[in-house]
Design a protein around this motif. Structure first.
Motif, PDB file in Angstrom:
ATOM      1  N   VAL A  23       0.869  -1.177   0.000  1.00  0.00           N
ATOM      2  CA  VAL A  23       0.000   0.000   0.000  1.00  0.00           C
ATOM      3  C   VAL A  23       0.904   1.224   0.000  1.00  0.00           C
ATOM      4  CG1 VAL A  23      -1.771   1.304   1.245  1.00  0.00           C
ATOM      5  CG2 VAL A  23      -1.847  -1.205   1.231  1.00  0.00           C
ATOM      6  N   ILE A  61       1.013   5.372  -0.053  1.00  0.00           N
ATOM      7  CA  ILE A  61       0.199   6.551   0.236  1.00  0.00           C
ATOM      8  C   ILE A  61       0.925   7.786  -0.290  1.00  0.00           C
ATOM      9  CG2 ILE A  61      -0.953   7.901   2.033  1.00  0.00           C
ATOM     10  CD1 ILE A  61      -0.697   5.347   3.817  1.00  0.00           C
ATOM     11  N   HIS A  87      -5.340   8.706   3.938  1.00  0.00           N
ATOM     12  CA  HIS A  87      -4.758   7.838   4.961  1.00  0.00           C
ATOM     13  C   HIS A  87      -5.826   6.930   5.581  1.00  0.00           C
ATOM     14  CE1 HIS A  87      -1.180  10.328   4.574  1.00  0.00           C
ATOM     15  NE2 HIS A  87      -0.537   9.399   5.268  1.00  0.00           N
ATOM     16  N   ALA A 100      -6.415   4.190   3.089  1.00  0.00           N
ATOM     17  CA  ALA A 100      -5.297   3.246   3.118  1.00  0.00           C
ATOM     18  C   ALA A 100      -5.402   2.325   4.331  1.00  0.00           C
ATOM     19  CB  ALA A 100      -3.973   4.000   3.119  1.00  0.00           C
ATOM     20  N   VAL A 133       3.278  -1.021   4.170  1.00  0.00           N
ATOM     21  CA  VAL A 133       2.744   0.314   3.904  1.00  0.00           C
ATOM     22  C   VAL A 133       3.907   1.259   3.671  1.00  0.00           C
ATOM     23  CG1 VAL A 133       1.389   2.238   4.812  1.00  0.00           C
ATOM     24  CG2 VAL A 133       0.711  -0.122   5.322  1.00  0.00           C
ATOM     25  N   ASP A 174       4.436   5.188   3.150  1.00  0.00           N
ATOM     26  CA  ASP A 174       3.907   6.551   3.190  1.00  0.00           C
ATOM     27  C   ASP A 174       5.010   7.462   2.662  1.00  0.00           C
ATOM     28  OD1 ASP A 174       3.075   9.157   3.881  1.00  0.00           O
ATOM     29  OD2 ASP A 174       1.960   8.403   5.608  1.00  0.00           O
ATOM     30  N   VAL A 191      -2.821   4.967  -3.023  1.00  0.00           N
ATOM     31  CA  VAL A 191      -3.867   5.860  -2.542  1.00  0.00           C
ATOM     32  C   VAL A 191      -3.324   7.279  -2.569  1.00  0.00           C
ATOM     33  CG1 VAL A 191      -5.463   6.343  -0.645  1.00  0.00           C
ATOM     34  CG2 VAL A 191      -4.674   3.998  -1.040  1.00  0.00           C
TER      35      VAL A 191
END
Length: 126
Positions: free
Chosen positions: A5, A7, A17, A20, A36, A38, A79
């Motif tokens: 994932v 972001i 967020h 996600a 994840v 970010d 995302v």
């Protein structure tokens, strides 16, 4: 099953967020091991180096980790908000640097054919 994932929103309390987080929860409930990324938290540098722009492999350790995450993922969610009809620059740069030559695509040697998907690219898997 491995999942990635990514972001691409700079504000940690954003709707992106929250989306996600829901994706992560759903995939974990299905038994996936979720990574994840970010981009804002990691201070991902979206700028291609002159060498990368000419197809050379990256020397940036963070970009290499992202490439490894992408190559091993069975599931991918990206995302991000849409800003002026496009993803934010940090996400565009992530795509430019991580979906790199000989990572997500290649060019057949000795032919005039266009780019081909590589087997390590999740979108090329059956």
């Amino acid at each position: 099953m491995k999942a990635l994932v990514v972001i691409g929103h700079p504000a940690p309390n954003s709707f992106n967020h929250a989306l996600a987080a829901r994706i992560v929860t759903a995939w974990e409930q299905l038994g996936a091991k979720v990574v994840v990324r970010d981009l804002a938290v990691e201070t991902f540098d979206p700028r291609l180096t002159p060498e990368e722009a000419r197809g050379a492999p990256t020397t940036d350790p963070l970009v290499r980790r992202h490439i490894a995450d992408l190559a091993s993922a069975d599931l991918l969610a990206v995302v991000h908000p849409v800003m002026w009809g496009m993803p934010p620059a940090i996400l565009k740069g992530w795509i430019d640097r991580v979906f790199a030559l000989n990572v997500a695509y290649g060019f057949p040697q000795g032919t005039a054919k266009g780019p081909t998907r590589l087997a390590c690219c999740p979108c090329a898997r059956p």
